[in-house]
Design a protein around this motif. Structure first.
Motif, short mmCIF file in Angstrom:
data_model
loop_
_atom_site.label_atom_id
_atom_site.label_comp_id
_atom_site.label_asym_id
_atom_site.label_seq_id
_atom_site.Cartn_x
_atom_site.Cartn_y
_atom_site.Cartn_z
N LEU A 307 0.84 -1.19 0.00
CA LEU A 307 0.00 0.00 0.00
C LEU A 307 0.88 1.24 0.00
O LEU A 307 1.85 1.33 0.76
CB LEU A 307 -0.91 0.00 1.24
CG LEU A 307 -1.83 1.22 1.44
CD1 LEU A 307 -2.90 1.25 0.37
CD2 LEU A 307 -2.45 1.19 2.83
N ILE A 308 0.52 2.19 -0.87
CA ILE A 308 1.25 3.46 -0.98
C ILE A 308 0.24 4.58 -0.79
O ILE A 308 -0.78 4.63 -1.49
CB ILE A 308 1.96 3.60 -2.33
CG1 ILE A 308 2.91 2.43 -2.57
CG2 ILE A 308 2.73 4.91 -2.41
CD1 ILE A 308 3.53 2.42 -3.96
N MET A 309 0.53 5.49 0.13
CA MET A 309 -0.33 6.65 0.38
C MET A 309 0.44 7.92 0.06
O MET A 309 1.63 8.05 0.40
CB MET A 309 -0.78 6.68 1.84
CG MET A 309 -1.67 5.52 2.25
SD MET A 309 -2.26 5.66 3.96
CE MET A 309 -0.70 5.52 4.87
N GLU A 340 0.34 -3.21 11.01
CA GLU A 340 -0.06 -4.24 11.97
C GLU A 340 -0.92 -5.32 11.30
O GLU A 340 -0.94 -6.47 11.74
CB GLU A 340 -0.82 -3.60 13.13
CG GLU A 340 0.05 -2.74 14.03
CD GLU A 340 -0.75 -2.07 15.12
OE1 GLU A 340 -2.00 -2.26 15.13
OE2 GLU A 340 -0.16 -1.35 15.96
N LYS A 341 -1.63 -4.95 10.23
CA LYS A 341 -2.44 -5.91 9.49
C LYS A 341 -1.63 -6.76 8.52
O LYS A 341 -2.18 -7.59 7.81
CB LYS A 341 -3.54 -5.18 8.72
CG LYS A 341 -4.57 -4.48 9.61
CD LYS A 341 -5.41 -5.50 10.38
CE LYS A 341 -6.48 -4.80 11.20
NZ LYS A 341 -7.35 -5.76 11.93
N GLY A 342 -0.32 -6.56 8.50
CA GLY A 342 0.54 -7.35 7.63
C GLY A 342 0.77 -6.75 6.26
O GLY A 342 1.33 -7.41 5.38
N TRP A 343 0.39 -5.49 6.06
CA TRP A 343 0.59 -4.81 4.78
C TRP A 343 1.88 -4.00 4.82
O TRP A 343 2.16 -3.30 5.80
CB TRP A 343 -0.58 -3.88 4.48
CG TRP A 343 -1.81 -4.60 4.02
CD1 TRP A 343 -2.58 -5.47 4.74
CD2 TRP A 343 -2.40 -4.51 2.72
NE1 TRP A 343 -3.62 -5.94 3.99
CE2 TRP A 343 -3.55 -5.37 2.73
CE3 TRP A 343 -2.12 -3.81 1.57
CZ2 TRP A 343 -4.37 -5.53 1.63
CZ3 TRP A 343 -2.94 -3.96 0.46
CH2 TRP A 343 -4.04 -4.81 0.49
N GLN A 344 2.66 -4.11 3.75
CA GLN A 344 3.84 -3.27 3.61
C GLN A 344 3.41 -1.92 3.08
O GLN A 344 2.92 -1.80 1.95
CB GLN A 344 4.86 -3.92 2.66
CG GLN A 344 6.22 -3.24 2.65
CD GLN A 344 7.22 -3.98 1.80
OE1 GLN A 344 6.88 -4.98 1.15
NE2 GLN A 344 8.46 -3.52 1.78
N THR A 345 3.57 -0.88 3.89
CA THR A 345 2.95 0.41 3.62
C THR A 345 4.01 1.50 3.54
O THR A 345 4.98 1.50 4.31
CB THR A 345 1.92 0.76 4.71
OG1 THR A 345 1.08 -0.37 4.94
CG2 THR A 345 1.06 1.94 4.29
#
Length: 406
Positions: A307-309, A340-345
């Motif tokens: 995920l990229i913001m 924390e949900k396991g996403w690389q952000t």
């Protein structure tokens, strides 16, 4: 040059070479001084003794002496040989050529002397800019410099050039400046009770922000260009497949071929991406965590859990660092929750000044998505041009008001 500037506009903005906005113009006075210094060094270093020992005096007037300037320039160059070459920014040892004075020939010494004289003139302009109050506010900006070429100047509209110059040196017809010029009695903003300075009008008025005056066609074009650039980059750069490495044998007497290492960009970490931008407050955050926050742009891959913001700000150039820290603090909890949900952000707060100057965070973001070289420069320049559209219409409105009051 197309575009209009007021009579009170300082000449520093037209001829400075180390300022925030650099124009392709040179001062006649500077050219005169460089020519006189070159003439002094040419006569003094002539191989013909009859010329070098003729005692020729260069007439330059009473307030300025070419011989003294040449002597000071050569002294500074000799001192630089003693100090050595110093690295600037990310430079490392050996990345730039350092021409020493004691190892240079006559022609190289002449060129070095002219360059030192030109740099000295530019230092004088910058020191004068620091002394100015309003028109020297650009000296506090910690942003990459912008240099315009003649091709860019001729392509730009006249009002765009005028806005560049007047916004950098704070001579736009804001309520504060109109009161200072004697064209208006009240220096307050028309929408609130605060002083109508340039930074307040372009990015700091809370009433204008509440009414949505800062969000217009320029912001929409900005998001659309970002969407096109991102989509183009995803299609152009597919995911790289790691191939088994092989041993490269080298024959006797040959050198090992140097291979250029290519960094893996963020977009190459996943194969399928989904993209959304916050146009008209219609962005729906991916179903990773529940949040009421809406970043300006989100790119994610459900399969790879990446995920990229992107959080965009268009502040006053002097407040870019403050805007960066504010955006990072605003989305830090959301960033931690996604991790924390396991996403690389990743979170990229980017700032484009309301005067059209992209901050260093924009360069960092463009590099992270895979652009480099001239392609990266063009992308950053386009983003800056789109950011300036947010405030040009408001500025032209104040110019119209000034004409009506006259």
């Amino acid at each position: 040059m197309a575009g209009k500037v007021p009579p009170s506009f300082t000449s520093i903005g037209l001829y400075i070479r180390s300022g925030q906005l650099q124009l392709p113009k040179s001062s006649v006075v500077e050219k005169f001084k460089i020519a006189k210094c070159r003439l002094v060094m040419t006569i003094r270093d002539s191989k013909d003794r009859k010329v070098s020992q003729a005692g020729i005096e260069i007439q330059t007037g009473r307030k300025w002496s070419a011989e003294e300037v040449v002597e000071n320039a050569e002294s500074s160059l000799k001192l630089r040989d003693i100090i050595g070459n110093h690295c600037i920014g990310r430079q490392c040892l050996g990345t730039s050529h350092f021409q020493q004075w004691n190892k240079a020939n006559i022609k190289e010494k002449r060129d070095m002397g002219q360059k030192a004289t030109r740099e000295r003139e530019d230092e004088v302009r910058k020191s004068r800019g620091v002394e100015l109050g309003a028109q020297g506010a650009w000296t506090k900006w910690e942003l990459p410099q912008r240099r315009l070429t003649w091709a860019e100047v001729w392509r730009m509209e006249p009002y765009r050039i005028s806005f560049f110059l007047l916004s950098v040196y704070d001579t736009l017809p804001t309520p504060t400046n109109l009161c200072l010029f004697g064209l208006k009695e009240d220096p307050l903003c028309k929408l609130c009770v605060e002083r109508g300075t340039l930074s307040h009008i372009l990015s700091g008025c809370k009433t204008a922000l509440t009414q949505g005056r800062y969000i217009g066609g320029g912001m929409t074009m900005f998001y659309r260009r970002l969407h096109r650039q991102w989509t183009k980059n995803v299609q152009k750069r597919p995911r790289r497949i790691n191939k088994p490495s092989s041993i490269a044998f080298v024959k006797r007497g040959e050198k090992t071929p140097t291979m250029k290492e290519t960094r893996e960009t963020i977009l190459q970490l996943a194969h399928t991406w989904e993209f959304q931008v916050d146009l008209g407050k219609r962005l729906q955050f991916p179903q990773v965590v529940y949040t009421t926050l809406r970043p300006d742009a989100v790119l994610w891959s459900t399969k790879s859990k990446k995920l990229i913001m992107v959080a965009l700000s268009v502040p006053w150039e002097e407040n870019c660092e403050i805007a960066y820290e504010r955006k990072r603090a605003k989305y830090q909890d959301l960033l931690d929750s996604c991790k924390e949900k396991g996403w690389q952000t990743w979170l990229y707060p980017i700032e484009v000044g309301c005067g059209g100057f992209p901050a260093q965070s924009v360069w960092k973001f463009i590099t992270a998505i895979g652009l480099s070289g001239n392609e990266r420069k063009r992308a950053v320049k386009k983003l800056g041009e789109e950011g300036i559209l947010l405030v040009v219409d408001e500025t032209r409105g104040y110019e119209l008001e000034t004409k009506l009051e006259k």
